[in-house]
Design a protein around this motif. Structure first.
Motif, PDB file in Angstrom:
ATOM      1  N   LEU A  23      44.059 -31.884  42.993  1.00 10.67           N
ATOM      2  CA  LEU A  23      44.727 -31.516  44.234  1.00 10.67           C
ATOM      3  C   LEU A  23      43.796 -31.657  45.441  1.00 10.67           C
ATOM      4  N   ARG A  24      42.488 -31.667  45.185  1.00 13.17           N
ATOM      5  CA  ARG A  24      41.519 -31.887  46.267  1.00 13.17           C
ATOM      6  C   ARG A  24      41.189 -33.363  46.454  1.00 13.17           C
ATOM      7  N   ASP A  25      41.420 -34.159  45.429  1.00 15.16           N
ATOM      8  CA  ASP A  25      40.942 -35.545  45.406  1.00 15.16           C
ATOM      9  C   ASP A  25      42.096 -36.473  45.039  1.00 15.16           C
ATOM     10  N   ALA A  26      42.653 -37.166  46.035  1.00 20.74           N
ATOM     11  CA  ALA A  26      43.812 -38.026  45.801  1.00 20.74           C
ATOM     12  C   ALA A  26      43.497 -39.172  44.851  1.00 20.74           C
ATOM     13  N   GLU A 159      50.022 -32.011  54.229  1.00 17.07           N
ATOM     14  CA  GLU A 159      48.573 -32.100  54.448  1.00 17.07           C
ATOM     15  C   GLU A 159      48.082 -33.495  54.093  1.00 17.07           C
ATOM     16  N   VAL A 161      46.056 -36.625  52.714  1.00 18.20           N
ATOM     17  CA  VAL A 161      45.227 -36.764  51.520  1.00 18.20           C
ATOM     18  C   VAL A 161      44.002 -37.588  51.872  1.00 18.20           C
ATOM     19  N   ARG A 162      42.902 -37.267  51.214  1.00 21.35           N
ATOM     20  CA  ARG A 162      41.651 -37.983  51.466  1.00 21.35           C
ATOM     21  C   ARG A 162      41.231 -38.702  50.185  1.00 21.35           C
ATOM     22  N   ARG A 172      41.607 -40.412  56.218  1.00 21.48           N
ATOM     23  CA  ARG A 172      42.652 -39.621  55.593  1.00 21.48           C
ATOM     24  C   ARG A 172      43.984 -40.364  55.685  1.00 21.48           C
ATOM     25  N   TYR A 204      48.323 -42.738  46.551  1.00 23.25           N
ATOM     26  CA  TYR A 204      47.959 -41.408  47.028  1.00 23.25           C
ATOM     27  C   TYR A 204      49.165 -40.466  47.146  1.00 23.25           C
TER      28      TYR A 204
END
Length: 218
Positions: A23-26, A159, A161-162, A172, A204
């Motif tokens: 969830l932190r890293d697409a 939000e 994604v990065r 992003r 992503y």
């Protein structure tokens, strides 16, 4: 193009470290979900497997929807990643017809390519993210060309994604979710859009269009 596809609904386990990482890293989320598909799909396995996905979040749960035209094997996900339900989408494709009312949801990456002056002909301009009314117009145009006449649309900013990793873009990816109702105008064109996705940033979590029957209540 085949109209056989499967939709996996993965209710994520919030206590899983793999889930928290993804969830932190697409980029890592994409890698994890690609494990659902068989090996040996060639140089472009996502396209070959028809994999599209979307993260849907509520106050109570986070769910990942994964669509693919190849067999989906939930046992290949990390242990305790989440609870998975599979649905054959063949009946949905068979039911598409002109004039049918539907409810839709899609998360997209509204964007356009910068127009360069004539002296830079042959070069490609940078990608410009669209927001607000411009993003709404982008989705309206894309939906129309995908065989849908939009009746309503409700945008929700998601939000950004990065992407991460050695070769990932440092930028992003801004996302917007659209919910609403529509009427099918071209089932064949819509089928293609459902199977291949709409817009950029598909690795992503953008581009997956899902449909449900519109309510017949007055």
């Amino acid at each position: 193009m085949t109209t056989a596809a499967t939709l996996a609904r993965v209710r994520l386990n919030p206590h899983s470290r793999d889930v928290q990482r993804d969830l932190r890293d697409a980029t890592q989320m994409h890698k994890t979900l690609m494990r659902l598909l068989p090996d040996g799909l060639g140089a472009s396995p996502r396209q070959a497997g028809g994999l599209l996905f979307r993260v849907d979040q509520t106050d109570h749960a986070t769910t990942v929807l994964v669509q693919a035209t190849h067999t989906i094997d939930p046992s290949r996900l990390p242990t305790d990643y989440g609870y998975t339900e599979l649905k054959d989408l063949t009946p949905m494709f068979a039911a598409l017809r002109p004039g049918l009312g539907v409810r839709y949801r899609i998360t997209v990456n509204p964007s356009k390519t910068e127009r360069l002056p004539l002296e830079q002909k042959g070069r490609r301009g940078k990608i410009i993210a669209l927001t607000g009314a411009e993003a709404d117009q982008w989705w309206h145009h894309r939906a129309t060309t995908a065989g849908l006449h939009l009746n309503t649309l409700t945008p929700t900013t998601v939000e950004p994604v990065r992407p991460r990793g050695k070769n990932a873009s440092p930028m992003r990816q801004p996302l917007t979710r659209y919910d609403g109702t529509a009427t099918i105008t071209d089932p064949d064109t819509l089928t293609h859009a459902l199977l291949t996705g709409i817009g950029r940033a598909k690795p992503y979590g953008a581009g997956l269009l899902t449909l449900a029957p519109a309510s017949t209540r007055g």
